[in-house]
Design an enzyme around this catalytic site. Sequence first.
Site, short mmCIF file in Angstrom:
data_model
loop_
_atom_site.label_atom_id
_atom_site.label_comp_id
_atom_site.label_asym_id
_atom_site.label_seq_id
_atom_site.Cartn_x
_atom_site.Cartn_y
_atom_site.Cartn_z
N LEU A 33 -19.58 2.88 -2.10
CA LEU A 33 -20.08 4.21 -2.43
C LEU A 33 -18.98 5.12 -2.96
CD1 LEU A 33 -22.43 4.83 0.65
CD2 LEU A 33 -22.99 3.80 -1.58
N GLY A 36 -20.84 9.56 -6.98
CA GLY A 36 -22.09 9.42 -7.73
C GLY A 36 -23.23 9.04 -6.79
N HIS A 37 -23.00 8.01 -5.97
CA HIS A 37 -24.01 7.60 -4.99
C HIS A 37 -24.30 8.76 -4.02
CE1 HIS A 37 -21.96 3.56 -5.73
NE2 HIS A 37 -23.20 3.30 -6.07
N GLN A 61 -29.65 -9.87 -9.70
CA GLN A 61 -29.32 -9.10 -10.89
C GLN A 61 -27.95 -9.46 -11.47
OE1 GLN A 61 -29.71 -5.38 -8.55
NE2 GLN A 61 -28.04 -4.61 -9.79
N GLU A 148 -28.63 8.86 -13.55
CA GLU A 148 -28.69 8.74 -15.02
C GLU A 148 -27.51 7.92 -15.55
OE1 GLU A 148 -28.94 12.72 -16.56
OE2 GLU A 148 -31.10 12.84 -16.15
N LYS A 149 -26.52 7.68 -14.71
CA LYS A 149 -25.41 6.79 -15.09
C LYS A 149 -25.96 5.49 -15.68
CE LYS A 149 -21.64 4.34 -15.03
NZ LYS A 149 -21.83 3.18 -14.20
N ASP A 150 -26.99 4.95 -15.03
CA ASP A 150 -27.65 3.74 -15.52
C ASP A 150 -28.97 4.18 -16.16
OD1 ASP A 150 -25.84 1.55 -14.32
OD2 ASP A 150 -26.18 2.95 -12.69
N VAL A 176 -22.19 11.76 -12.19
CA VAL A 176 -21.01 12.36 -11.57
C VAL A 176 -19.78 11.70 -12.19
CG1 VAL A 176 -19.76 12.75 -9.42
CG2 VAL A 176 -22.26 12.85 -9.45
N SER A 186 -18.64 1.88 -9.17
CA SER A 186 -17.99 1.00 -8.19
C SER A 186 -17.07 0.02 -8.89
CB SER A 186 -19.04 0.22 -7.40
OG SER A 186 -19.95 1.11 -6.79
P1 AMP Z 1 -25.19 0.86 -7.92
O1 AMP Z 1 -24.63 0.84 -6.53
O2 AMP Z 1 -24.17 0.72 -8.99
O3 AMP Z 1 -26.36 -0.08 -8.07
O4 AMP Z 1 -25.79 2.31 -8.12
C1 AMP Z 1 -26.75 2.81 -7.24
C2 AMP Z 1 -27.31 4.08 -7.79
O5 AMP Z 1 -26.27 5.05 -7.94
C3 AMP Z 1 -27.96 3.90 -9.16
O6 AMP Z 1 -29.14 4.68 -9.21
C4 AMP Z 1 -26.89 4.44 -10.09
O7 AMP Z 1 -27.41 4.94 -11.31
C5 AMP Z 1 -26.33 5.56 -9.25
N1 AMP Z 1 -24.99 5.92 -9.73
C6 AMP Z 1 -23.93 5.08 -9.90
N2 AMP Z 1 -22.88 5.75 -10.41
C7 AMP Z 1 -23.28 7.03 -10.59
C8 AMP Z 1 -22.65 8.21 -11.11
N3 AMP Z 1 -21.39 8.21 -11.54
N4 AMP Z 1 -23.36 9.36 -11.13
C9 AMP Z 1 -24.66 9.37 -10.70
N5 AMP Z 1 -25.31 8.30 -10.20
C10 AMP Z 1 -24.63 7.14 -10.14
#
Ligand code: AMP
Length: 284
Positions: A33, A36-37, A61, A148-150, A176, A186
């Site tokens: 984490l 962003g998370h 995935q 929105e990052k993804d 973020v 991450s």
């Molecule tokens: P992940 O752990 O990479 O699967 O991400 C989990 C959630 O956190 C997903 O909805 C991502 O889009 C979100 N996320 C990851 N990085 C950011 C970031 N920098 N800003 C906002 N949300 C993020």
Amino acid sequence: MEVVSTKAELRRRLDEARAAGRRVGLVPTMGALHDGHLSLVRAARAECDVVALTIFVNPLQFAAGEDLDAYPRPLERDLDLAEQAGATIAFTPTVEEMYPRPAATTVHVAGLTASMEGAARPTHFDGVTTVVAKLFTIAGPCRAYFGEKDFQQLAVVRRMAADLDQPVTVVGCPIVREPDGLAMSSRNVYLTAEERSVATVLNRALHAGAALVEAGERDPGTVAERMAAVIGDEPRARLDYAEVVDPDTLERPARLEPGSTVRLLVAAGLGTPRLLDNLAVLVP
Ligand code: AMP
């Protein structure tokens, strides 16, 4: 914060919460984490009484040869951060708990998954939608928070929830960033110091594209070429795509219509990781 690791336990807690009139928020993550998370947890906490953060590195995935085994898993630190940010439940299932036998059923969202990340990682989105559909089924009616990052993933999950009438409101949250503009991820820990110093090239490319639009450019192809050229100027970056799309259909419009909002998206390899970034632009 309670830590639960079985599907049955998570379902029971969230059913009880709803029965008591509490609003339920869900924040699916793969852990490791960062802010962003945690911004998703905070957004969930602002709107919901119970916030379940899920931490699951979903094998479905990852393609063969990707970083499934290397993916960082700092669980104790994650649990501390999640609790500080306001999560009330952490769901930390094992792979066996999520997939007691190989899934014969997968969820595929056609169309939206064909381009960009879907083209670069052909099995990726089916893995995402299958696990998120399972999480939605386990969690039940809730608000689910995605970054929105993804951006493409957010559009795909939204479409899945609508098409399958899942009782989930999908909420998108802003990206973020680090102080220099790099979108938090991450996978940024894979960057060497030298790669880290040039990783802002993605964000610079987006802003160069946005500046063209703001200066009056109306051809999306020209804007995409400009972003690709900025990334191409960085010898260590391997451009994957630079796109200008409609935020709902993810298709490139024929022309940028004044008053519309488009999304600029870029992806590039830099050392070990692939980095993604995107930006909304209002066409003046
Ligand atoms: P992940 O752990 O990479 O699967 O991400 C989990 C959630 O956190 C997903 O909805 C991502 O889009 C979100 N996320 C990851 N990085 C950011 C970031 N920098 N800003 C906002 N949300 C993020």
